[in-house]
Design an enzyme around this catalytic site. Structure first.
Site, short mmCIF file in Angstrom:
data_model
loop_
_atom_site.label_atom_id
_atom_site.label_comp_id
_atom_site.label_asym_id
_atom_site.label_seq_id
_atom_site.Cartn_x
_atom_site.Cartn_y
_atom_site.Cartn_z
N PRO A 74 78.16 91.03 -13.09
CA PRO A 74 77.93 90.25 -11.87
C PRO A 74 76.46 90.35 -11.45
O PRO A 74 75.69 91.06 -12.11
CB PRO A 74 78.80 90.98 -10.85
CG PRO A 74 78.68 92.42 -11.27
CD PRO A 74 78.55 92.41 -12.78
N THR A 124 78.66 89.68 -3.95
CA THR A 124 78.72 89.83 -5.39
C THR A 124 79.83 88.96 -5.95
O THR A 124 80.57 88.33 -5.19
CB THR A 124 78.91 91.31 -5.77
OG1 THR A 124 78.71 91.48 -7.17
CG2 THR A 124 80.29 91.82 -5.41
N ASN A 125 79.93 88.87 -7.25
CA ASN A 125 81.01 88.16 -7.94
C ASN A 125 81.84 89.18 -8.69
O ASN A 125 81.33 90.24 -9.05
CB ASN A 125 80.42 87.19 -8.97
CG ASN A 125 80.04 85.86 -8.36
OD1 ASN A 125 79.99 85.70 -7.15
ND2 ASN A 125 79.78 84.90 -9.21
N ARG A 126 83.07 88.83 -8.98
CA ARG A 126 83.90 89.74 -9.76
C ARG A 126 83.61 89.56 -11.24
O ARG A 126 83.75 88.47 -11.78
CB ARG A 126 85.37 89.47 -9.48
CG ARG A 126 85.79 89.95 -8.11
CD ARG A 126 87.24 89.66 -7.86
NE ARG A 126 88.10 90.36 -8.80
CZ ARG A 126 89.41 90.15 -8.87
NH1 ARG A 126 89.98 89.29 -8.08
NH2 ARG A 126 90.13 90.81 -9.74
N VAL A 179 76.98 84.99 -12.15
CA VAL A 179 75.83 85.02 -11.25
C VAL A 179 76.28 84.55 -9.86
O VAL A 179 76.98 83.53 -9.76
CB VAL A 179 74.71 84.09 -11.77
CG1 VAL A 179 73.50 84.14 -10.87
CG2 VAL A 179 74.34 84.47 -13.20
#
Ligand code: C5P
Length: 220
Positions: free
Chosen positions: A17, A29-31, A97
């Site tokens: 991420p 954030t992203n997983r 991203v």
């Protein structure tokens, strides 16, 4: 055993991420566990490629046999990708991203004030690293990933064209996160190939096999 059909080739991979700070302790954030990017790096290395991995924050151990640089934000990831790009034959964007970042990151910790309304978080758009690389006149062979929640084939094909990449790997979103296996569709200009559920290293080997078969022979 894997054929060394990527010997002499440079492969650049983003993974994990990104983390976009809001204040000293909070952020967006992203997983993404990074497992797919790690598997791709390993599979490219097995085929003899010189591999550079650019990774956001993950809990994984340093990958074996490949050069590795850790970043936190999308803008740092873009910078590291651009620095590594000269001479690269294949760019695989496996990172999740963050599309947006807090417009103004606070240096300290935002204090909670009792009775006050919650703060408003303004966002800026992050650069699309893959689309930028794919748009370059000297672009390497670019491979994107797409996690979709529905209409996988149609959405993934549309994304391939929008990003301007020759190959896009689509998977059904949240089902893949953190797991050791995954099922995908591989889409290129010739159509679609289903890759049935298998563990991420097996899948990565299959994807690198397909990439190697599509590279121009001329290495000059
Ligand atoms: O648009 P979307 O995020 O679904 O696209 C996913 C693909 O684009 C992935 O390959 C991802 O690594 C890449 N990407 C990128 N930079 C962004 C957003 C996505 O490189 N800012």
């Amino acid at each position: 055993f894997q054929p060394k059909d990527l010997a002499g080739r440079k492969v650049l991979i983003t993974a994990g991420p990104t983390f976009e700070p809001w204040d000293a302790v909070r952020g967006l954030t992203n997983r993404s566990s990074g497992k797919m990017g790690w598997a791709l790096a390993r599979a490219a290395w097995e085929r003899g490629a010189e591999v550079q991995l650019v990774a956001g924050p993950t809990a994984l151990d340093e990958p074996y046999g490949v050069r590795w640089v850790g970043v936190e934000t999308a803008r740092q990831m873009r910078e590291a990708v651009q620095a590594a790009l000269p001479g690269v034959d294949v760019f695989i964007a496996a990172a999740a991203v963050a599309d947006w970042r807090p417009a103004a990151a606070q240096p300290g910790k935002l204090k909670k004030q009792s009775g006050e309304p919650p703060p408003v978080l303004y966002l800026d758009t992050n650069p699309d690293i893959l689309a930028e690389v794919a748009a370059r006149a000297d672009a390497p062979y670019c491979v994107g990933f797409a996690a979709e929640t529905d209409n996988l084939a149609a959405n993934a094909q549309a994304k391939r064209l929008r990003k301007g990449v020759p190959m896009l790997i689509g998977n059904i979103g949240p089902q893949a996160f953190g797991r050791d296996d995954n099922a995908c569709v591989l889409i290129d200009a010739n159509g679609m190939t289903e890759l049935p559920r298998m563990d991420k290293l097996a899948l990565a080997r299959r994807i690198l096999h397909e990439i190697a078969a599509r590279l121009p022979n001329d290495q000059s």
